[in-house]
Write a protein that holds these residues in place. Sequence first.
Motif, mmCIF file in Angstrom:
data_model
loop_
_atom_site.group_PDB
_atom_site.id
_atom_site.type_symbol
_atom_site.label_atom_id
_atom_site.label_comp_id
_atom_site.label_asym_id
_atom_site.label_seq_id
_atom_site.Cartn_x
_atom_site.Cartn_y
_atom_site.Cartn_z
ATOM 1 N N ALA A 249 -12.934 -13.222 -29.392
ATOM 2 C CA ALA A 249 -12.808 -13.663 -27.997
ATOM 3 C C ALA A 249 -12.847 -12.443 -27.098
ATOM 4 O O ALA A 249 -12.618 -11.322 -27.535
ATOM 5 N N VAL A 250 -13.098 -12.641 -25.836
ATOM 6 C CA VAL A 250 -13.204 -11.539 -24.885
ATOM 7 C C VAL A 250 -11.895 -11.400 -24.125
ATOM 8 O O VAL A 250 -11.444 -12.324 -23.483
ATOM 9 N N VAL A 251 -11.259 -10.218 -24.232
ATOM 10 C CA VAL A 251 -10.009 -9.977 -23.505
ATOM 11 C C VAL A 251 -10.070 -8.649 -22.765
ATOM 12 O O VAL A 251 -9.036 -8.049 -22.453
ATOM 13 N N SER A 252 -11.269 -8.168 -22.473
ATOM 14 C CA SER A 252 -11.412 -6.831 -21.919
ATOM 15 C C SER A 252 -11.536 -6.801 -20.405
ATOM 16 O O SER A 252 -11.729 -5.729 -19.833
ATOM 17 N N SER A 253 -11.473 -7.926 -19.728
ATOM 18 C CA SER A 253 -11.732 -7.914 -18.291
ATOM 19 C C SER A 253 -10.694 -7.088 -17.542
ATOM 20 O O SER A 253 -11.012 -6.357 -16.597
ATOM 21 N N LYS A 254 -9.433 -7.170 -17.908
ATOM 22 C CA LYS A 254 -8.406 -6.405 -17.209
ATOM 23 C C LYS A 254 -8.605 -4.913 -17.398
ATOM 24 O O LYS A 254 -8.503 -4.120 -16.465
ATOM 25 N N TRP A 255 -8.923 -4.508 -18.634
ATOM 26 C CA TRP A 255 -9.142 -3.080 -18.893
ATOM 27 C C TRP A 255 -10.340 -2.574 -18.097
ATOM 28 O O TRP A 255 -10.312 -1.486 -17.527
ATOM 29 N N LEU A 256 -11.395 -3.345 -18.037
ATOM 30 C CA LEU A 256 -12.576 -2.918 -17.288
ATOM 31 C C LEU A 256 -12.275 -2.816 -15.801
ATOM 32 O O LEU A 256 -12.775 -1.936 -15.103
ATOM 33 N N ASP A 262 -10.551 3.313 -11.213
ATOM 34 C CA ASP A 262 -10.207 4.716 -11.441
ATOM 35 C C ASP A 262 -11.359 5.584 -10.933
ATOM 36 O O ASP A 262 -12.447 5.590 -11.514
ATOM 37 N N LEU A 263 -11.116 6.327 -9.836
ATOM 38 C CA LEU A 263 -12.182 7.128 -9.236
ATOM 39 C C LEU A 263 -12.598 8.291 -10.128
ATOM 40 O O LEU A 263 -13.661 8.882 -9.923
ATOM 41 N N ARG A 264 -11.754 8.646 -11.120
ATOM 42 C CA ARG A 264 -12.120 9.733 -12.020
ATOM 43 C C ARG A 264 -13.139 9.294 -13.061
ATOM 44 O O ARG A 264 -13.690 10.122 -13.778
ATOM 45 N N VAL A 265 -13.379 7.972 -13.172
ATOM 46 C CA VAL A 265 -14.344 7.438 -14.133
ATOM 47 C C VAL A 265 -15.673 7.249 -13.414
ATOM 48 O O VAL A 265 -15.782 6.451 -12.470
ATOM 49 N N SER A 266 -16.683 7.970 -13.867
ATOM 50 C CA SER A 266 -17.997 7.879 -13.248
ATOM 51 C C SER A 266 -18.643 6.537 -13.573
ATOM 52 O O SER A 266 -18.311 5.905 -14.575
ATOM 53 N N PRO A 267 -19.590 6.084 -12.735
ATOM 54 C CA PRO A 267 -20.285 4.819 -13.042
ATOM 55 C C PRO A 267 -20.949 4.828 -14.405
ATOM 56 O O PRO A 267 -20.958 3.813 -15.107
ATOM 57 N N PHE A 274 -18.216 -0.575 -20.699
ATOM 58 C CA PHE A 274 -18.594 -1.990 -20.642
ATOM 59 C C PHE A 274 -19.470 -2.372 -21.833
ATOM 60 O O PHE A 274 -19.250 -3.401 -22.480
ATOM 61 N N VAL A 275 -20.486 -1.553 -22.125
ATOM 62 C CA VAL A 275 -21.393 -1.855 -23.235
ATOM 63 C C VAL A 275 -20.641 -1.858 -24.557
ATOM 64 O O VAL A 275 -20.853 -2.727 -25.412
ATOM 65 N N ALA A 276 -19.740 -0.910 -24.737
ATOM 66 C CA ALA A 276 -18.984 -0.840 -25.992
ATOM 67 C C ALA A 276 -18.129 -2.080 -26.183
ATOM 68 O O ALA A 276 -18.096 -2.669 -27.271
ATOM 69 N N ARG A 277 -17.446 -2.508 -25.141
ATOM 70 C CA ARG A 277 -16.581 -3.685 -25.259
ATOM 71 C C ARG A 277 -17.411 -4.967 -25.405
ATOM 72 O O ARG A 277 -17.044 -5.867 -26.156
ATOM 73 N N ALA A 278 -18.513 -5.039 -24.678
ATOM 74 C CA ALA A 278 -19.373 -6.215 -24.818
ATOM 75 C C ALA A 278 -19.942 -6.318 -26.224
ATOM 76 O O ALA A 278 -20.031 -7.406 -26.804
#
Length: 911
Positions: A249-256, A262-267, A274-278
Amino acid sequence: MAVRARRPASPPPGASHAPPPHSSQRFPHARQDHLDADVRRAAASKGLAPGRSKPYPLGGMHIDSGEWKLLAGILLVAFAVRLFRLSKPSSVVFDEVHFGKFASKYIKTQYFVDVHPPLAKLLITLAAFVFGYDGNFEFKDIGKPYDAVPYVAMRLVPALLGIATIPLSYLTLRGLDCRATTALLASLFITFENGLVTQSRYILLDSPLIFFTALTTFFWVGFCNEDKHEPFTESWWGWLFMSGLSLGAVVSSKWLWMLLGDLRVSPRLWIRHFVARALCLILVPVLFYMGMFQIHFMILGSSGDGDGFMSSEFQHTLGGRGMADTFADVLVGSQITLRHINTQGGYLHSHAHSYPGGSKQQQITLYPHRDQNNDWTIYNATWIEQNSNGITHITDRMRVKLKHISTEKHLHSHDVRPPVSDVDFQNEVSAYGMAGFDGDANDDWWLEIVHGDKSDPESSKRLRTLRTQFRLRHALTGCYLFSHKIKLPEWGFEQQEVTCNKNAVMANSLWKVETAMHPNLPANAPKVNYRLPGFLAKFWELQQVMWTTNAGLTDRHTFDSRPDAWPRLRRGINFWVKDHTQVYLVGNAMVWWLSSLAVFSYIAVRGILILRAKRGFRDFESTKVVKYDGICGFLFLGWFLHYFPFYLMARQLFLHHYFPALYFAILLFAGVFDFVTSTLRPRVRLQIAAVLIILAIWNFVHFSPLAYGTQWTRSKCMSSKWLKTWDFSCNEFPESYSEYAGVHAPTTHSVPSIATAQGAPEGEPEAETTTASVIKVKPEPGHDIFGGNEREENTPGVVDEDQIISDAMQTTAMAESGSVSGDSAEVEASASDSVSAVDEKKEDSSSAALSSESAASAEGESSEASSSSSSSSAAAVVEEPAKAPKPAGPLGEAEVEADKAAEELFPNAFA
């Protein structure tokens, strides 16, 4: 007061100061460990304690060798508790009736439908197969003794998975940074939880479900720890992949969302996350889930009693259900079989049995198996001459008649209410007529083509086998030939009801021709067959059937319960009663109530903290509050997601449906315990935990006779009913233990009768009357519905009703009595030769019915239903000559009226 550090002693003359290689008294740690505030904060975000120089442990779980020894000791205790008396009772218990039966069908490769995915059933089947089970035992009744069944090996699968859940709970809490004492408390609570112990000792699916739930939670906690330490490492990918494999099941929406903010995380880095969790949390679980169904389809390659749930295309992928190619064109005079589309109930069917009420004419039903009584001949009812070559296509808006081949009666409807769906907009559908009788206007139907197949353009213009979907509209009343999920009673062999519905839903009034034959078609004429679906089509269809079937399990059961009663442990489930012993599913009251208290305490405290934050208090700035809010919030979310959805279900529910939520509730209690005792000394914390563990063990031992089915006394049983709603049967136990010495012959008590009358929980879909289709029907006398396509030779049409009508008509003609066409035609009953002929036929029919009844009994079918149906049919035969119709000519009054009505309804057809 400032303290000045003492300087080291001066070195001997000529020697220089030689500081230690890595440290000094002033700086006791390595220089690189003296980090500034920003660096320390970054290290803490990765899970490193201040000054820690050891490598980061796998999954962030700091467990020393002493804890591994403790965990090994817990496992030994779990083995003893779960495997004690695993072979007892040596008879079928509770839902072993169903899940043991599924193992038999897997081994025999007979297709079945269940509301649960196949993984747990496949594991149980594998154990049975390895230990030599041949699949021939009938898991028919609760209390039936096992014979040549490796039931202990089959029970060992859920038992071992139940044992494996216990160390997972310990490791999960340690991964959440709870103390070892807290993890020990939770693992022993799960070890000595009576309900979990009982459920894990039998051939049931709940123990595997809880294990995989615990495994998913464990891997997710490990992944979250790795993610805080350093993402995209090999261990990070490993935890994430295993989380996806076990989670599904997918439970990663909150983490994403947190990463996105987080501005320290680049696009670019966010896209990688996102790709890893998907990939791991969507694709991997879906592929694993679908892989289990691929194995399921590969094993179940033969036809079975679950066929009726599936579409015609699906059924023809099973061994024994394929059919030869059939002519594509349907002509006037073709011999056809009609199949209903929506309910997948089967073929338009008739047999020589009459309705007990209404017109008392011959029954029309929907029958899910191939049979010669499904064969009809389609005629043109407008008396238009055929082409010179004898080939006339059935086209849209053509007026037709359908003649039942084996009984030579026409498909018929009239303004008479059906015997079951007795409402004004429903008319009875029957088979009416006799040999040589052309029928009357009530036998006429307008064939309306609804749509054809895109690959066959002609199927939208004329009737084509398997490609054209059409409706049949009654010529006089305007109602449509219709079927739905309603079954007929015993007299109709529990086959599906067919009516003529004036308000028919389109989906339930659609039909198709499955087979067609015509003597004038050449052998090389175009032929068709079913397009067999591939894996994806079969997979999607089965998911829909499982969903519909699961929602349809709405019948009440003696021991069902609703979700609001589960946290309070209001009642349990009676599993088995025999030999003055009983297996009754009930939880460890102390564990159960403490866990429920922890859930509602968290809700209350969290609500108070939110209100305080609104008033300006800064509770959430405390690292301790943030830590335990994260731990308890995560576990509460697990409890909520496994508990609240049951409030949305109208289906049959039981206490064991709460077990996955109970697992999270116990872990939540451990989290609350860790928070409350966080300021206490370790020894005091351990002493409090020891008291709770001892109370839980006492509670478990006190109710262990209900978990293991061991000896108990009536007085102890009565004193153990702490709640009035606990309905285990104390009358089954003797007054003293000495009375067990006199027990020799086993005595089966109420549970088998309950299972028979109520149906066991998680019932096999075939027993339900509210499912999406009818798959279990009463066999007709002398016909084994699973024995093949041919009827037994000595099985008559039960009553040769047509010959009786023919004899009566001959007598009527000699008696010079008037008659009218249609249902109201009557003949004089005073002719003695007619009465004697009817009596003679009745005796022959009765003996034939008894003969077929004996044949059905020999095949293990319901002879009682056969006898009653045969008797009612014979009785109807006596009355039929009094209503024998005169053949209606093409210029009869009723025919003229029908033509007028048809011309008004379909003016284009007469242009």
